[in-house]
Design a protein around this motif. Structure first.
Motif, PDB file in Angstrom:
ATOM      1  N   SER A  96       0.808  -1.217   0.000  1.00 49.83           N
ATOM      2  CA  SER A  96       0.000   0.000   0.000  1.00 49.83           C
ATOM      3  C   SER A  96       0.845   1.273   0.000  1.00 49.83           C
ATOM      4  O   SER A  96       0.477   2.273  -0.617  1.00 49.83           O
ATOM      5  CB  SER A  96      -0.948   0.004   1.207  1.00 49.83           C
ATOM      6  N   ARG A  97       1.986   1.234   0.684  1.00 50.47           N
ATOM      7  CA  ARG A  97       2.833   2.432   0.756  1.00 50.47           C
ATOM      8  C   ARG A  97       3.378   2.810  -0.615  1.00 50.47           C
ATOM      9  O   ARG A  97       3.378   3.989  -0.997  1.00 50.47           O
ATOM     10  CB  ARG A  97       3.986   2.196   1.733  1.00 50.47           C
ATOM     11  N   GLU A  98       3.812   1.820  -1.373  1.00 49.08           N
ATOM     12  CA  GLU A  98       4.355   2.090  -2.700  1.00 49.08           C
ATOM     13  C   GLU A  98       3.256   2.530  -3.670  1.00 49.08           C
ATOM     14  O   GLU A  98       3.468   3.398  -4.519  1.00 49.08           O
ATOM     15  CB  GLU A  98       5.078   0.853  -3.231  1.00 49.08           C
ATOM     16  N   LEU A  99       2.064   1.950  -3.519  1.00 55.76           N
ATOM     17  CA  LEU A  99       0.950   2.366  -4.370  1.00 55.76           C
ATOM     18  C   LEU A  99       0.546   3.807  -4.073  1.00 55.76           C
ATOM     19  O   LEU A  99       0.247   4.577  -4.989  1.00 55.76           O
ATOM     20  CB  LEU A  99      -0.244   1.427  -4.148  1.00 55.76           C
ATOM     21  N   LEU A 102       2.935   6.097  -5.767  1.00 53.15           N
ATOM     22  CA  LEU A 102       2.672   6.207  -7.200  1.00 53.15           C
ATOM     23  C   LEU A 102       1.518   7.173  -7.466  1.00 53.15           C
ATOM     24  O   LEU A 102       1.560   7.976  -8.403  1.00 53.15           O
ATOM     25  CB  LEU A 102       2.348   4.831  -7.787  1.00 53.15           C
ATOM     26  N   GLN A 103       0.493   7.094  -6.636  1.00 53.17           N
ATOM     27  CA  GLN A 103      -0.635   8.015  -6.778  1.00 53.17           C
ATOM     28  C   GLN A 103      -0.214   9.460  -6.534  1.00 53.17           C
ATOM     29  O   GLN A 103      -0.649  10.385  -7.237  1.00 53.17           O
ATOM     30  CB  GLN A 103      -1.759   7.625  -5.827  1.00 53.17           C
ATOM     31  N   GLN A 104       0.630   9.664  -5.539  1.00 49.11           N
ATOM     32  CA  GLN A 104       1.128  11.007  -5.240  1.00 49.11           C
ATOM     33  C   GLN A 104       1.912  11.576  -6.420  1.00 49.11           C
ATOM     34  O   GLN A 104       1.930  12.785  -6.634  1.00 49.11           O
ATOM     35  CB  GLN A 104       2.012  10.974  -3.994  1.00 49.11           C
ATOM     36  N   ILE A 109      -4.499   4.678 -10.828  1.00 47.73           N
ATOM     37  CA  ILE A 109      -4.516   3.286 -10.386  1.00 47.73           C
ATOM     38  C   ILE A 109      -5.953   2.797 -10.225  1.00 47.73           C
ATOM     39  O   ILE A 109      -6.787   3.474  -9.638  1.00 47.73           O
ATOM     40  CB  ILE A 109      -3.773   3.117  -9.042  1.00 47.73           C
ATOM     41  N   ILE A 110      -6.217   1.611 -10.758  1.00 47.96           N
ATOM     42  CA  ILE A 110      -7.471   0.912 -10.495  1.00 47.96           C
ATOM     43  C   ILE A 110      -7.151  -0.238  -9.549  1.00 47.96           C
ATOM     44  O   ILE A 110      -6.270  -1.062  -9.831  1.00 47.96           O
ATOM     45  CB  ILE A 110      -8.103   0.364 -11.783  1.00 47.96           C
ATOM     46  N   TYR A 111      -7.848  -0.286  -8.424  1.00 50.57           N
ATOM     47  CA  TYR A 111      -7.601  -1.328  -7.425  1.00 50.57           C
ATOM     48  C   TYR A 111      -8.574  -2.485  -7.608  1.00 50.57           C
ATOM     49  O   TYR A 111      -9.783  -2.279  -7.759  1.00 50.57           O
ATOM     50  CB  TYR A 111      -7.752  -0.751  -6.016  1.00 50.57           C
ATOM     51  N   SER A 112      -8.042  -3.683  -7.570  1.00 50.98           N
ATOM     52  CA  SER A 112      -8.857  -4.891  -7.640  1.00 50.98           C
ATOM     53  C   SER A 112      -8.861  -5.557  -6.273  1.00 50.98           C
ATOM     54  O   SER A 112      -7.798  -5.879  -5.732  1.00 50.98           O
ATOM     55  CB  SER A 112      -8.290  -5.857  -8.689  1.00 50.98           C
ATOM     56  N   ASN A 113     -10.055  -5.735  -5.719  1.00 47.97           N
ATOM     57  CA  ASN A 113     -10.169  -6.377  -4.413  1.00 47.97           C
ATOM     58  C   ASN A 113     -11.453  -7.211  -4.371  1.00 47.97           C
ATOM     59  O   ASN A 113     -12.383  -6.916  -3.616  1.00 47.97           O
ATOM     60  CB  ASN A 113     -10.174  -5.327  -3.298  1.00 47.97           C
ATOM     61  N   PRO A 114     -11.533  -8.258  -5.210  1.00 45.28           N
ATOM     62  CA  PRO A 114     -12.769  -9.046  -5.313  1.00 45.28           C
ATOM     63  C   PRO A 114     -13.105  -9.780  -4.023  1.00 45.28           C
ATOM     64  O   PRO A 114     -12.236 -10.368  -3.383  1.00 45.28           O
ATOM     65  CB  PRO A 114     -12.464 -10.032  -6.442  1.00 45.28           C
ATOM     66  N   LYS A 115     -14.357  -9.718  -3.650  1.00 42.73           N
ATOM     67  CA  LYS A 115     -14.844 -10.408  -2.453  1.00 42.73           C
ATOM     68  C   LYS A 115     -15.830 -11.518  -2.791  1.00 42.73           C
ATOM     69  O   LYS A 115     -15.972 -12.483  -2.049  1.00 42.73           O
ATOM     70  CB  LYS A 115     -15.516  -9.396  -1.510  1.00 42.73           C
ATOM     71  N   THR A 116     -16.545 -11.339  -3.906  1.00 38.33           N
ATOM     72  CA  THR A 116     -17.555 -12.318  -4.305  1.00 38.33           C
ATOM     73  C   THR A 116     -17.357 -12.691  -5.774  1.00 38.33           C
ATOM     74  O   THR A 116     -16.668 -11.992  -6.528  1.00 38.33           O
ATOM     75  CB  THR A 116     -18.979 -11.763  -4.130  1.00 38.33           C
ATOM     76  N   LEU A 117     -17.997 -13.774  -6.188  1.00 40.52           N
ATOM     77  CA  LEU A 117     -17.875 -14.238  -7.568  1.00 40.52           C
ATOM     78  C   LEU A 117     -18.413 -13.212  -8.553  1.00 40.52           C
ATOM     79  O   LEU A 117     -17.890 -13.071  -9.663  1.00 40.52           O
ATOM     80  CB  LEU A 117     -18.610 -15.571  -7.729  1.00 40.52           C
TER      81      LEU A 117
END
Length: 278
Positions: A96-99, A102-104, A109-117
């Motif tokens: 997260s720190r490096e991401l 990069l944003q700064q 950035i598009i974050y992928s964090n799937p929780k369900t199908l």
């Protein structure tokens, strides 16, 4: 009524124009995890990928991409030098720190964090706006939803099967219901003996597994390797005694991509075998 139709047409034209602009502005994409790389190709963005993470090996074309990320972190200087228009990151998997850095520095950035199908087709739809041919992603999303519904219908009202999903041997680890692979097992009627663990990937021991009395043991490792660990407990574990030890395709199971459907088919089929033997 006519005014409403004209308004709707104006909205559609505006949306289409915005999507076209995004696609034109997005020509250089970097993916920072294997599953986001796979999703990019599925969404028709493969020709825009310029770099990816280690183990981004599907489809085969991904193997030719430059590597700018691994389990240790990101190659920050190289990522900046490549000047991407868009970065696909794994929230919780990439640092997260490096991401944030990069944003700064102005990186999108598009974050992928799937929780369900259902997050898989939603992600495809999201990525479609960056593709020159968005229908590729939209058709893939629709096909996924259709096949998922068919599999759901085929597996309705199945009896529960207690399972243990083994990750490694030293240390012996597994997954809780909060982890991604559990989505697939649960879909097929699997009942995790470590469902309520406080951490997503708990470290356990053989005694814990024996107490849980799984009817089946799954692992990404070869069956022979798994059996060597559990053979001494044949009389205590029905899964061992009845030869219900199976190897699963780790990439299908652990990566939230359209190939998750293959994992579902594999797991559901094996759980049906266990049911048939009881």
């Amino acid at each position: 009524m006519r005014l409403l139709v004209l308004l709707m047409l104006a909205i559609c034209v505006s949306f289409s124009s915005a999507a076209t602009t995004l696609a034109q502005q997005t020509q250089r994409i970097i993916s920072l995890s294997p599953h986001t790389t796979e999703m990019a190709y599925a969404a028709g963005l493969g020709d825009k990928l310029i770099a990816a993470s280690t183990y981004s090996d599907y489809p085969p074309a991904a193997k030719k991409l430059e590597r700018v990320a691994n389990y240790r972190g990101l190659k920050m200087e190289r990522i900046l030098a490549l000047k991407p228009d868009l970065i696909l990151a794994w929230q919780g998997g990439n640092p997260s720190r490096e991401l944030a850095r990069l944003q700064q520095l102005g990186m999108k950035i598009i974050y992928s964090n799937p929780k369900t199908l259902t997050d898989i087709p939603k992600t495809l739809e999201q990525l479609s706006q960056y593709a020159d041919y968005p229908q590729v992603a939209l058709q893939a999303a629709a096909a996924f939803n259709q096949q998922l519904q068919q599999l759901k219908t085929a597996n309705l009202n199945k009896s529960k099967v207690r399972y243990f999903y083994q990750l490694g041997t030293t240390p012996l680890m597994t997954v809780a219901d909060s982890s991604w692979p559990s989505q697939i097992f649960h879909f097929c009627g699997g009942e995790n003996i470590f469902a309520n663990s406080r951490v997503a990937y708990p470290q356990v021991n053989q005694e814990h597994v024996i107490v849980g009395q799984p009817q089946v043991i799954f692992s990404p490792q070869p069956i022979k390797t798994t059996l060597q660990l559990w053979a001494p407990w044949q009389q205590q574990l029905a899964a061992v005694k009845q030869h219900h030890i199976y190897q699963l395709n780790a990439n299908w199971l652990s990566r939230p991509t359209p190939r998750t459907l293959l994992a579902i088919k594999q797991v559901c089929s094996l759980l049906n075998q266990v049911r048939d033997d009881h």
